[in-house]
Design a protein around this motif. Structure first.
Motif, short mmCIF file in Angstrom:
data_model
loop_
_atom_site.label_atom_id
_atom_site.label_comp_id
_atom_site.label_asym_id
_atom_site.label_seq_id
_atom_site.Cartn_x
_atom_site.Cartn_y
_atom_site.Cartn_z
N GLU A 264 1.07 -1.95 -0.16
CA GLU A 264 -0.19 -0.24 -0.32
C GLU A 264 1.06 1.35 0.10
O GLU A 264 0.73 2.89 -0.05
CB GLU A 264 -0.88 0.23 1.51
N PHE A 265 1.88 1.00 -0.38
CA PHE A 265 2.93 2.18 0.03
C PHE A 265 2.98 2.91 -1.69
O PHE A 265 3.48 2.68 -2.63
CB PHE A 265 4.35 1.50 0.65
N ARG A 266 3.26 4.02 -1.77
CA ARG A 266 4.09 4.52 -2.51
C ARG A 266 5.02 5.60 -2.69
O ARG A 266 5.60 6.09 -1.88
CB ARG A 266 2.55 5.77 -2.95
N VAL A 267 5.31 6.28 -3.55
CA VAL A 267 7.25 7.15 -3.73
C VAL A 267 6.65 8.34 -4.24
O VAL A 267 6.39 8.03 -5.32
CB VAL A 267 7.79 5.90 -4.13
N ALA B 281 18.75 -6.71 -11.11
CA ALA B 281 17.49 -7.25 -11.44
C ALA B 281 16.67 -6.07 -12.18
O ALA B 281 15.89 -6.13 -13.42
CB ALA B 281 16.26 -7.32 -10.40
N THR B 282 16.63 -4.75 -11.75
CA THR B 282 15.80 -3.19 -12.75
C THR B 282 16.45 -2.53 -13.28
O THR B 282 15.94 -1.74 -14.54
CB THR B 282 15.67 -2.23 -11.12
N GLY B 283 18.01 -3.30 -13.77
CA GLY B 283 18.95 -2.46 -15.01
C GLY B 283 19.14 -0.84 -13.75
O GLY B 283 19.14 -0.33 -15.80
N CYS B 284 18.88 -0.50 -13.08
CA CYS B 284 19.18 0.67 -12.64
C CYS B 284 20.84 0.59 -13.47
O CYS B 284 21.16 -0.03 -12.29
CB CYS B 284 19.37 1.14 -11.19
N PRO B 285 21.57 2.01 -13.46
CA PRO B 285 22.57 2.37 -13.91
C PRO B 285 22.67 2.28 -12.01
O PRO B 285 22.71 3.57 -11.20
CB PRO B 285 22.66 3.32 -14.37
N ALA B 286 24.47 2.23 -11.44
CA ALA B 286 24.91 2.30 -10.03
C ALA B 286 24.96 3.71 -9.76
O ALA B 286 24.60 3.81 -8.59
CB ALA B 286 25.90 1.36 -9.69
N CYS C 90 14.42 2.11 -8.38
CA CYS C 90 15.27 2.03 -9.27
C CYS C 90 14.78 2.08 -10.39
O CYS C 90 14.85 1.64 -11.87
CB CYS C 90 16.54 0.39 -9.17
N ARG C 91 14.02 1.11 -10.15
CA ARG C 91 12.49 1.02 -11.24
C ARG C 91 12.27 1.85 -11.96
O ARG C 91 12.63 2.34 -13.41
CB ARG C 91 11.60 0.08 -11.03
N GLN C 92 11.33 2.92 -11.68
CA GLN C 92 11.42 4.09 -11.93
C GLN C 92 12.46 5.09 -13.40
O GLN C 92 12.46 5.64 -13.80
CB GLN C 92 10.95 5.49 -11.43
N VAL C 93 14.28 5.17 -12.39
CA VAL C 93 14.81 5.43 -13.27
C VAL C 93 15.30 5.13 -13.80
O VAL C 93 15.21 5.66 -15.29
CB VAL C 93 16.01 5.43 -12.13
N ARG C 94 15.00 3.72 -14.58
CA ARG C 94 15.08 3.04 -15.32
C ARG C 94 14.38 3.31 -16.74
O ARG C 94 14.60 3.43 -18.20
CB ARG C 94 15.11 1.86 -15.21
#
Length: 223
Positions: A61-64, A163-168, A121-125
């Motif tokens: 139920e959380f949101r960012v 897993a998310t493909g987000c660059p470090a 991380c998913r959002q940045v990707r």
């Protein structure tokens, strides 16, 4: 706790005395507390919040929300800070100030931290893939003291990035001064390992506790 008509057994009185004892302990040494109706109401509210919080973790139920970080030189948005909010099905939006302490006490904070990290991380990707941001863009994610203390933290962060493909380099982890000084030797090691992954490190709340500039220089920090 003073016996009243509301008590039907000795256990009821002991329960209420227990609540008063905890209030006295929280107030500091050498004090005392007498049970009153407000204590009971607070205990009921706390129990309901704890139960709802466990359901919130299960039901996600959380949101960012993302707060922009602006470069003042030319007013460019160069990054964001991830802020977690709880979308309660009945109460609506719940501020972290209302549930963070409870989440820490009952051991749910690490699960919430992990969820926020993954969502960020998913959002940045996604933003990178759609061209909304450049590779220099960063997302800052706060790590609680308990999350920072986890033995497998570095591996979890590495797995999350893969897993998310987000660059470090797009991820900036924020830890508090209190978490860093709890075990200084371990903090230096873990932060160095995180930076070796390419992750950036920020120290938050500096100046609210230990506040040693020489200690600050010994940590591998970016901000």
């Amino acid at each position: 706790a003073v016996a009243t008509d509301a008590h039907t057994s000795g256990e009821d009185i002991i329960r209420d005395a227990d609540l008063a004892m905890y209030r006295a302990k929280n107030a500091g040494a050498g004090g005392y507390s007498v049970f009153d109706a407000a204590l009971h109401d607070e205990a009921v509210r706390r129990l309901r919040l704890e139960t709802d919080l466990r359901h919130a973790v299960e039901r996600q139920e959380f949101r960012v929300w993302y707060q922009p970080i602006v470069w003042l030189g030319d007013h460019r948005v160069v990054g964001v800070e991830a802020l977690v909010r709880w979308q309660h099905p009945e109460r609506g939006l719940v501020s972290p100030g209302e549930f963070f302490d409870v989440a820490e006490e009952v051991g749910l904070i690490t699960q919430i931290d992990e969820w926020v990290l993954q969502a960020s991380c998913r959002q940045v990707r996604e933003w990178l893939d759609t061209g909304v941001v450049t590779p220099a863009f960063t997302v800052s994610v706060n790590l609680s003291a308990k999350a920072f203390a986890q033995e497998a933290l570095v591996q979890r962060v590495s797995d999350m990035l893969q897993a998310t493909g987000c660059p470090a380099a797009s991820l900036r982890l924020e830890i508090t001064e209190g978490a860093a000084i709890k075990d200084a030797a371990r903090a230096r090691l873990v932060l160095a390992q995180l930076r070796a992954l390419g992750v950036r490190i920020s120290l938050d709340d500096f100046g609210t506790g230990y506040s040693s500039l020489s200690y600050l220089q010994s940590l591998p920090l970016d901000v």
